[in-house]
Design a protein around this motif. Structure first.
Motif, PDB file in Angstrom:
ATOM      1  N   ILE A 269      31.371  10.280   8.326  1.00 41.80           N
ATOM      2  CA  ILE A 269      30.567  11.355   8.905  1.00 41.80           C
ATOM      3  C   ILE A 269      30.683  11.390  10.429  1.00 41.80           C
ATOM      4  O   ILE A 269      30.664  12.470  11.024  1.00 41.80           O
ATOM      5  CB  ILE A 269      29.087  11.242   8.466  1.00 41.80           C
ATOM      6  CG1 ILE A 269      28.319  12.508   8.827  1.00 41.80           C
ATOM      7  CG2 ILE A 269      28.427  10.000   9.031  1.00 41.80           C
ATOM      8  CD1 ILE A 269      26.984  12.629   8.132  1.00 41.80           C
ATOM      9  N   CYS A 270      30.799  10.234  11.043  1.00 41.81           N
ATOM     10  CA  CYS A 270      30.923  10.185  12.509  1.00 41.81           C
ATOM     11  C   CYS A 270      32.293   9.629  12.858  1.00 41.81           C
ATOM     12  O   CYS A 270      32.558   8.447  12.665  1.00 41.81           O
ATOM     13  CB  CYS A 270      29.827   9.318  13.121  1.00 41.81           C
ATOM     14  SG  CYS A 270      29.953   9.170  14.916  1.00 41.81           S
ATOM     15  N   HIS A 271      33.141  10.511  13.374  1.00 45.07           N
ATOM     16  CA  HIS A 271      34.514  10.104  13.645  1.00 45.07           C
ATOM     17  C   HIS A 271      34.624   9.330  14.959  1.00 45.07           C
ATOM     18  O   HIS A 271      35.487   8.473  15.095  1.00 45.07           O
ATOM     19  CB  HIS A 271      35.408  11.336  13.649  1.00 45.07           C
ATOM     20  CG  HIS A 271      35.240  12.164  12.394  1.00 45.07           C
ATOM     21  ND1 HIS A 271      35.402  11.636  11.127  1.00 45.07           N
ATOM     22  CD2 HIS A 271      34.865  13.447  12.219  1.00 45.07           C
ATOM     23  CE1 HIS A 271      35.148  12.574  10.216  1.00 45.07           C
ATOM     24  NE2 HIS A 271      34.820  13.687  10.858  1.00 45.07           N
ATOM     25  N   CYS A 272      33.774   9.634  15.915  1.00 42.49           N
ATOM     26  CA  CYS A 272      33.813   8.883  17.183  1.00 42.49           C
ATOM     27  C   CYS A 272      33.544   7.400  16.959  1.00 42.49           C
ATOM     28  O   CYS A 272      34.212   6.542  17.530  1.00 42.49           O
ATOM     29  CB  CYS A 272      32.771   9.416  18.163  1.00 42.49           C
ATOM     30  SG  CYS A 272      33.106  11.071  18.799  1.00 42.49           S
ATOM     31  N   ARG A 273      32.538   7.110  16.140  1.00 40.78           N
ATOM     32  CA  ARG A 273      32.125   5.722  15.913  1.00 40.78           C
ATOM     33  C   ARG A 273      32.610   5.181  14.567  1.00 40.78           C
ATOM     34  O   ARG A 273      32.239   4.072  14.165  1.00 40.78           O
ATOM     35  CB  ARG A 273      30.600   5.607  15.958  1.00 40.78           C
ATOM     36  CG  ARG A 273      29.979   6.075  17.254  1.00 40.78           C
ATOM     37  CD  ARG A 273      30.346   5.172  18.411  1.00 40.78           C
ATOM     38  NE  ARG A 273      29.583   5.512  19.600  1.00 40.78           N
ATOM     39  CZ  ARG A 273      29.991   5.279  20.834  1.00 40.78           C
ATOM     40  NH1 ARG A 273      31.153   4.695  21.049  1.00 40.78           N
ATOM     41  NH2 ARG A 273      29.248   5.624  21.856  1.00 40.78           N
ATOM     42  N   ALA A 274      33.400   5.982  13.863  1.00 40.85           N
ATOM     43  CA  ALA A 274      33.948   5.577  12.560  1.00 40.85           C
ATOM     44  C   ALA A 274      32.836   5.097  11.615  1.00 40.85           C
ATOM     45  O   ALA A 274      32.921   4.015  11.019  1.00 40.85           O
ATOM     46  CB  ALA A 274      35.027   4.505  12.717  1.00 40.85           C
ATOM     47  N   VAL A 275      31.800   5.906  11.486  1.00 39.55           N
ATOM     48  CA  VAL A 275      30.681   5.535  10.620  1.00 39.55           C
ATOM     49  C   VAL A 275      30.849   6.211   9.259  1.00 39.55           C
ATOM     50  O   VAL A 275      30.899   7.443   9.174  1.00 39.55           O
ATOM     51  CB  VAL A 275      29.323   5.949  11.231  1.00 39.55           C
ATOM     52  CG1 VAL A 275      28.177   5.512  10.324  1.00 39.55           C
ATOM     53  CG2 VAL A 275      29.173   5.370  12.626  1.00 39.55           C
TER      54      VAL A 275
ATOM     55  N   THR B 221      28.975  15.729  17.802  1.00 38.77           N
ATOM     56  CA  THR B 221      29.425  16.758  16.858  1.00 38.77           C
ATOM     57  C   THR B 221      28.889  16.510  15.448  1.00 38.77           C
ATOM     58  O   THR B 221      28.615  17.461  14.712  1.00 38.77           O
ATOM     59  CB  THR B 221      30.969  16.786  16.821  1.00 38.77           C
ATOM     60  OG1 THR B 221      31.443  17.024  18.147  1.00 38.77           O
ATOM     61  CG2 THR B 221      31.475  17.871  15.881  1.00 38.77           C
ATOM     62  N   CYS B 222      28.703  15.271  15.091  1.00 33.89           N
ATOM     63  CA  CYS B 222      28.263  14.943  13.735  1.00 33.89           C
ATOM     64  C   CYS B 222      26.750  15.068  13.546  1.00 33.89           C
ATOM     65  O   CYS B 222      26.253  14.986  12.430  1.00 33.89           O
ATOM     66  CB  CYS B 222      28.689  13.530  13.369  1.00 33.89           C
ATOM     67  SG  CYS B 222      27.958  12.274  14.457  1.00 33.89           S
ATOM     68  N   ARG B 223      26.032  15.280  14.618  1.00 33.49           N
ATOM     69  CA  ARG B 223      24.564  15.274  14.527  1.00 33.49           C
ATOM     70  C   ARG B 223      24.018  16.316  13.542  1.00 33.49           C
ATOM     71  O   ARG B 223      23.122  15.999  12.746  1.00 33.49           O
ATOM     72  CB  ARG B 223      23.942  15.464  15.902  1.00 33.49           C
ATOM     73  CG  ARG B 223      22.451  15.252  15.895  1.00 33.49           C
ATOM     74  CD  ARG B 223      21.883  15.387  17.301  1.00 33.49           C
ATOM     75  NE  ARG B 223      20.435  15.392  17.255  1.00 33.49           N
ATOM     76  CZ  ARG B 223      19.670  14.430  17.716  1.00 33.49           C
ATOM     77  NH1 ARG B 223      20.207  13.387  18.269  1.00 33.49           N
ATOM     78  NH2 ARG B 223      18.367  14.529  17.629  1.00 33.49           N
ATOM     79  N   PRO B 224      24.536  17.550  13.533  1.00 40.44           N
ATOM     80  CA  PRO B 224      24.026  18.504  12.531  1.00 40.44           C
ATOM     81  C   PRO B 224      24.243  18.024  11.096  1.00 40.44           C
ATOM     82  O   PRO B 224      23.407  18.292  10.218  1.00 40.44           O
ATOM     83  CB  PRO B 224      24.813  19.789  12.822  1.00 40.44           C
ATOM     84  CG  PRO B 224      25.195  19.668  14.259  1.00 40.44           C
ATOM     85  CD  PRO B 224      25.456  18.209  14.471  1.00 40.44           C
ATOM     86  N   ASP B 225      25.352  17.343  10.857  1.00 37.78           N
ATOM     87  CA  ASP B 225      25.599  16.824   9.504  1.00 37.78           C
ATOM     88  C   ASP B 225      24.624  15.696   9.169  1.00 37.78           C
ATOM     89  O   ASP B 225      24.140  15.594   8.034  1.00 37.78           O
ATOM     90  CB  ASP B 225      27.044  16.342   9.378  1.00 37.78           C
ATOM     91  CG  ASP B 225      28.041  17.477   9.510  1.00 37.78           C
ATOM     92  OD1 ASP B 225      27.760  18.581   8.993  1.00 37.78           O
ATOM     93  OD2 ASP B 225      29.094  17.260  10.143  1.00 37.78           O
TER      94      ASP B 225
ATOM     95  N   ALA C 106      25.982   6.296  14.492  1.00 44.09           N
ATOM     96  CA  ALA C 106      26.415   7.690  14.302  1.00 44.09           C
ATOM     97  C   ALA C 106      25.732   8.583  15.339  1.00 44.09           C
ATOM     98  O   ALA C 106      24.594   8.345  15.737  1.00 44.09           O
ATOM     99  CB  ALA C 106      26.043   8.165  12.891  1.00 44.09           C
ATOM    100  N   SER C 107      26.442   9.578  15.792  1.00 40.40           N
ATOM    101  CA  SER C 107      25.930  10.578  16.751  1.00 40.40           C
ATOM    102  C   SER C 107      25.643   9.983  18.127  1.00 40.40           C
ATOM    103  O   SER C 107      24.831  10.527  18.872  1.00 40.40           O
ATOM    104  CB  SER C 107      24.653  11.262  16.237  1.00 40.40           C
ATOM    105  OG  SER C 107      24.831  11.762  14.945  1.00 40.40           O
TER     106      SER C 107
END
Ligand code: FES
Length: 143
Positions: free
Chosen positions: A89-95, A126-130, A120-121
């Motif tokens: 879900i979070c690509h920046c932090r690979a979560v 970007t992943c926060r809405p998800d 995450a986030s």
């Protein structure tokens, strides 16, 4: 039909439900593995596994047991549809999505709490809405 829900290192729920041609529950087995509160909630819910499947109540509340039993009911009714389905879900932090979902199910009910527990986030956002959609789905039972 059979439903098996397991949270790694935590609660587990196994259900086997037989329906007649009118979708009435004619036989049900429900096994819960977890702490005393969870076992108690599963035991109480087991009594509700009878009658029309469509009338099976959606468990309310934000406790871990309510969230897991709600997933069970939605799965039995064929209505389980989480809003985010990719593995990460979070690509920046690979979560992984599963990590965020477990955090929500076990008590992180705001985006901040999920970020604190999972990272995450915490970068581009970007992943926060998800993440918010997953929180809303888990806590309200609807996307
Ligand atoms: S994708 Fe999650 S912070 Fe960037």
């Amino acid at each position: 039909m059979e439903v098996h829900i397991a949270w790694p290192g935590r609660e587990e729920l196994k259900a086997r439900v037989e329906l007649d041609q009118k979708n009435n529950i004619v036989r049900a087995e429900l096994l819960g593995i977890g702490g005393p509160d969870f076992i108690q909630a599963v035991s109480e819910f087991r009594m509700k596994l009878r009658g029309p499947l469509s009338a099976l109540p959606l468990p309310q509340g934000v406790s871990a047991q309510a969230i897991m039993l709600r997933e069970l009911v939605l799965r039995l009714k064929g209505e389980w549809s989480p809003p985010y389905k990719d593995d990460e879900i979070c690509h920046c932090r690979a979560v992984p999505t599963q990590v965020v979902d477990l955090a929500i199910c076990t008590g992180a009910h705001t985006p901040r709490e999920v970020s604190d527990l999972t990272a995450a986030s915490t970068a581009c956002g970007t992943c926060r809405p998800d993440v918010e959609a997953m929180i809303n789905y888990r806590l309200k039972g609807t996307p």
